[in-house]
Each structure stands twice: as structure tokens, then as C-alpha cells.
Enzyme design. Structure first.
Site, PDB file in Angstrom:
ATOM      1  CB  SER A 101      -0.868   0.018   1.253  1.00 27.42           C
ATOM      2  OG  SER A 101      -1.522   1.272   1.380  1.00 27.42           O
ATOM      3  CE1 TYR A 154      -4.387  -2.128   5.194  1.00 26.01           C
ATOM      4  CE2 TYR A 154      -3.501   0.064   4.810  1.00 26.01           C
ATOM      5  CZ  TYR A 154      -4.023  -1.120   4.324  1.00 26.01           C
ATOM      6  OH  TYR A 154      -4.167  -1.294   2.971  1.00 26.01           O
TER       7      TYR A 154
END
Ligand code: NAD
Ligand code: MG
Length: 285
Positions: free
Chosen positions: A177, A190
Site C-alpha cells: 500500500s 495497518y
């Protein structure tokens, strides 16, 4: 260019495609294959929706049979992805499982391999995030368990089990990501798992090179998938993606090409240990 906005909306995790407004584009009407994965057998975790569904459609149109792992609550999304894979003339193996449970994660790989008759490509795409609104103090051990088990433990378990079957010429593509490079405060836990996935990707690529297995990752920027309305507050959803240089969120269909490129021996035979950004212009270095 005026900033794109989405209608404010909220779901509970894992979220379903049918409740999203507007509906995401997974390449249903646009992806054209060119036999880049002819006869390959691919396992895609989280392949029911979002980026995983777009990858499943692309892989099938490139000639691959596909197995998808998803949570039982996501059966309607899984059924739709399966229909799209079968419409491309390829086999689809449905594997409902909770990847945060080791036995289920390892069992899911066995079920996929049995159904496909082997395995050539692994896409570790399943992921979980929850935007914490205040501070690090709000993150509970339960939160950590869900985020780290989904994004990291499961990646290790699934990869270990898949490696019992992957052979010379196989490839693994992980889902990283932009959060690995530009972490947002509300995604503290995360974001750290995505940085770890980058690290695992390059290290595993070095280990598996002698077996002829390539390992890479795709790092998406903001992509319009069920994960967003399920884990971000509605006011964040409204402006989702508008802070990118391209000024908008991406669609799952726009990410799938990167997975095909890295998975295929035709296009990426000399590419291993790298992370390919698909971020709307945000830097991944
Ligand atoms: P998504 O919700 O469509 O896909 C995530 C999938 O993960 C779910 O469909 C679900 O099947 C699976 N999953 C979650 N927990 C699971 C569990 N315990 N057991 C089994 N499966 C589980 O959303 P998406 O955005 O397409 O996410 C795919 C990947 O892309 C994730 O790794 C996510 O972190 C990553 N990513 C997304 C974005 C974005 O903006 N959407 C940006 C960067 C990275
Ligand atoms: Mg889903």
C-alpha cells in the site's frame, strides 16, 4: 479539474460491493487478455471483491484458472466474481475461510490446490484496516490481532503452504500500500503491516530465487473498494482519493494490470523483489 467526491456512506467490515455507490469498476467491460497467463493456476486471497475481483477477472481473461479465498459473509461477492471468471471460460474454485485462523488459512490453500490441480501463482491480497479516530492509545490488542493476523500472519501461513506446490517459473504477488511510504495517523497499525510486507517481499524474493520463484508486490494508492466505506468514517469516504496528484481515487480495474505484469513470465521474468506503485502519483520510494 474539480475534485472528485463520493456520496457519504458506511458499511460494517468486510463490506459488500452491492451496497457501494457508485459501483466500482473491476474491468468487467474493459479488460482484454492476451494469453499472458495461459494454463496457469492462481490463488487470490480476498478475490471476492475490490482489487482481488479485478485481478481474478484479468487473470481469467489472460488464460488462468482461479481460486479465491474470502470470508463466509462475502458469499454474494464471491459468487459474482466466480461468474465473471467462468464467463471468461476458466475454472473458479470458491474457498470460504477465515485467514486469521491458522488451520483455516492452511486448509484454504489445500482446498484451492485440490480444486485447481496444482498452483503456479499466489496473490496475497486479503487485508484489513480500521481507521482509528483518535490516537495510538485507542488501538486494542483485539485490533492488533485482526490487523496483524489478516495482513501478516495469514500471508506467512498461506505462503508457506503454497510453497509446498509452487515450482520453477511460479510467482508470488503481495498487496502492499501507499501506506507503507506515506502512513496516515488513523491507520497506524495497518500502515506498519504494509511496510513489513515490502520487507518480506524483497527478503523472500532472495530466498526463493534459487527455486525459480519470483516474489513482488503491488502498492496501490486510494482505490474504490468495499474496504473503504467499511473502515473509514463517511466524511473521509466523501473526499477519498482527492489528495492524490491525479486528483481522484483509482478503480480496481486500474490496479489489475500491475498484478498481471508481475505474475506473468512473459512480462516479468527478470522482475523479482520489487514493489510496483499504482498510486495516482504518490511516491513509492
Ligand atoms: P476488499 O474489501 O474488496 O478486499 C479485501 C478482502 O480481504 C476482502 O474481500 C476479504 O475477502 C479479505 N479478507 C479480509 N479479512 C479476511 C479474513 N480474516 N479471512 C479471509 N479473507 C479476508 O478491499 P481492497 O481494497 O480490494 O483490498 C485488497 C487489498 O488491497 C488489501 O490488502 C488492502 O490492504 C490493499 N489496499 C487497498 C487500498 C484501497 O485503497 N482500497 C489501498 C492500498 C492497499
Ligand atoms: Mg470482499
Amino acid at each position: 479539474m474539480s475534485a472528485q467526491t463520493f456520496p457519504a456512506q458506511q458499511q460494517t467490515p468486510p463490506g459488500l460491493t452491492g451496497e457501494m455507490r457508485p459501483r466500482p469498476d473491476h474491468g468487467e467491460d474493459s479488460y482484454v487478455g492476451a494469453s499472458r497467463l495461459e494454463g496457469r493456476r492462481a490463488l487470490i486471497t480476498g478475490g471476492d471483491s475490490g482489487i482481488g475481483r479485478a485481478v481474478a477477472i484479468a487473470f481469467a481473461r489472460e488464460g488462468a484458472d482461479v481460486a479465491i479465498v474470502y470470508l463466509p459473509d462475502e458469499q454474494p461477492d464471491a459468487d459474482e466474481t466466480c461468474r465473471l471468471v467462468e464467463d471468461a471460460g476458466r475454472r473458479c474454485v470458491l474457498v470460504p475461510a477465515d485467514l486469521t485462523v491458522e488451520d483455516e488459512a492452511r486448509g484454504a490453500v489445500r482446498t484451492a490446490v485440490d480444486g485447481l490441480g496444482g498452483l503456479d501463482v499466489l496473490v496475497n491480497n486479503a487485508g484489513f484496516q480500521m481507521a482509528r479516530r483518535e490516537s495510538v492509545a485507542d488501538i486494542t490488542s483485539e485490533d492488533l490481532d485482526r490487523t496483524f493476523k489478516t495482513n501478516l500472519y495469514a500471508l506467512f501461513w498461506v505462503t508457506q503452504s503454497a510453497l509446498e506446490h509452487l515450482k520453477d517459473g511460479s510467482s508470488i504477488v503481495n498487496c502492499s500500500s501507499i501506506q507503507a511510504y506515506q502512513p496516515s495517523e488513523p491507520l497506524l497499525d495497518y500502515a506498519s503491516t504494509k511496510a513489513a510486507i515490502n520487507n518480506v517481499t524483497v527478503n523472500l524474493a532472495a530466498e526463493l530465487a534459487e527455486r525459480g520463484i519470483r516474489v513482488n508486490a503491488v502498492a496501490p494508492g486510494p482505490i474504490w473498494t468495499p474496504l473503504q466505506p467499511a473502515t473509514q468514517p463517511p466524511e473521509k469516504v466523501e473526499k477519498f482519493g482527492s489528495d492524490t496528484p491525479l486528483g481522484r481515487a483509482g478503480q480496481p480495474a486500474e490496479v489489475a494490470h500491475a498484478f498481471v505484469f508481475l505474475a506473468s513470465e512473459q512480462t516479468a521474468s527478470y522482475v523479482s523483489g520489487t514493489v510496483l506503485g499504482v498510486t495516482g502519483g504518490k511516491p513509492v520510494f
